[in-house]
Design a protein around this motif. Structure first.
Motif, short mmCIF file in Angstrom:
data_model
loop_
_atom_site.label_atom_id
_atom_site.label_comp_id
_atom_site.label_asym_id
_atom_site.label_seq_id
_atom_site.Cartn_x
_atom_site.Cartn_y
_atom_site.Cartn_z
N ALA A 45 48.46 36.55 32.93
CA ALA A 45 49.20 35.88 33.99
C ALA A 45 50.05 34.75 33.40
CB ALA A 45 48.24 35.32 35.05
N GLN B 284 53.77 41.65 34.40
CA GLN B 284 53.89 42.28 35.71
C GLN B 284 52.50 42.61 36.27
OE1 GLN B 284 56.70 42.59 37.22
NE2 GLN B 284 56.10 43.79 39.00
N GLY B 285 52.22 42.15 37.47
CA GLY B 285 50.98 42.48 38.16
C GLY B 285 49.76 41.71 37.68
N ARG C 192 49.04 38.49 37.88
CA ARG C 192 48.55 37.52 38.86
C ARG C 192 47.77 38.22 39.97
NH1 ARG C 192 52.34 32.68 40.43
NH2 ARG C 192 51.99 32.35 38.24
N ASP C 193 48.25 39.39 40.41
CA ASP C 193 47.52 40.15 41.44
C ASP C 193 46.18 40.63 40.91
OD1 ASP C 193 49.61 39.78 43.21
OD2 ASP C 193 50.54 41.72 42.74
N ALA C 194 46.14 41.09 39.67
CA ALA C 194 44.88 41.54 39.08
C ALA C 194 43.92 40.37 38.91
CB ALA C 194 45.14 42.20 37.72
N MET D 52 43.85 37.67 40.82
CA MET D 52 43.37 37.34 42.16
C MET D 52 42.28 38.31 42.58
SD MET D 52 43.37 35.46 44.79
CE MET D 52 43.31 35.33 46.55
N ALA D 53 42.48 39.59 42.32
CA ALA D 53 41.46 40.59 42.69
C ALA D 53 40.15 40.34 41.96
CB ALA D 53 41.98 42.00 42.38
N TYR E 287 38.80 36.62 43.25
CA TYR E 287 38.73 36.32 44.67
C TYR E 287 37.29 36.15 45.18
CZ TYR E 287 39.20 36.50 49.69
OH TYR E 287 39.12 36.19 51.02
N LYS F 152 42.66 30.85 49.80
CA LYS F 152 44.09 31.18 49.81
C LYS F 152 44.94 29.94 49.52
CE LYS F 152 47.76 33.01 52.72
NZ LYS F 152 48.13 33.45 54.05
N TRP G 263 44.42 28.80 45.94
CA TRP G 263 45.11 29.73 45.04
C TRP G 263 46.60 29.41 44.98
CZ3 TRP G 263 43.45 33.29 41.66
CH2 TRP G 263 44.39 34.17 41.13
#
Length: 183
Positions: free
Chosen positions: A11, A16-17, A19-21, A23-24, A27, A54, A57
């Motif tokens: 991150a 790419q992706g 930050r989403d990974a 968060m998953a 979380y 949220k 984050w």
């Protein structure tokens, strides 16, 4: 290197992706921490754990400041959760002058000090700011224990000290708060 540390690294590099990974992966752990922090509130909490996570984050990653490792991540998460809770309390007080004060409890079954220290969130924030001026490590420890809900071992790992040191510091901080707040 742990999965979280690897994801933080990706991150930070802007992959790419990533930050989403991240968060998953983080979380549920962050939500559990938020749940523990919210369960310490004496009054009915005005903030749900999912909302706290949220908002924390968003604060963690909106500044663009790099989060370099797992221990830095949890320290930053504690500070972000503290800011969210303090800001929410201030906002609520500004909107409704006679709103009930949100109380927090610093009771801990692992501590060898009296349980039941209770204070308002804004009092705790002021005390943390004061403590940070002369004992920054103790202020971080209090943030991690209260706002993130880390136990002695996890707090020690994040701060890079022994569990015995955290236990001693926890007893000191609780006594300092009792004296400072006159409870």
């Amino acid at each position: 290197m742990s999965e979280l540390t690897e994801l933080l690294d990706h991150a930070r590099k802007g992959e790419q992706g990533a930050r989403d990974a991240l968060m998953a992966a983080a979380y549920q752990e962050l939500r559990d921490m938020a749940q523990r922090a919210m369960s310490d509130a004496v009054s009915t909490p005005s903030l749900q754990p999912a909302v706290l996570v949220k908002e924390a984050w968003l604060r963690l990653f909106s500044t663009g400041a790099p989060v370099e490792a797992r221990r830095h991540f949890f320290s930053a998460a504690a500070q972000a959760m503290r800011r969210v809770m303090v800001d929410r309390t201030r906002l609520r007080r500004a909107q409704v002058r006679e709103a009930r004060l949100e109380r927090v409890s610093l009771g801990d079954v692992e501590a060898d000090v009296p349980a039941g220290l209770s204070m308002e969130v804004l009092e705790l924030d002021r005390a943390l700011s004061e403590l940070d001026t002369f004992q920054p490590r103790l202020a971080r420890m209090l943030e991690l224990r209260y706002f993130v809900g880390l136990d002695l071992l996890d707090t020690a790992a994040v701060l890079g000290v022994s569990p015995v040191t955290v236990k001693r510091d926890w007893a000191y901080v609780r006594e300092w708060l009792l004296t400072r707040l006159g409870n």
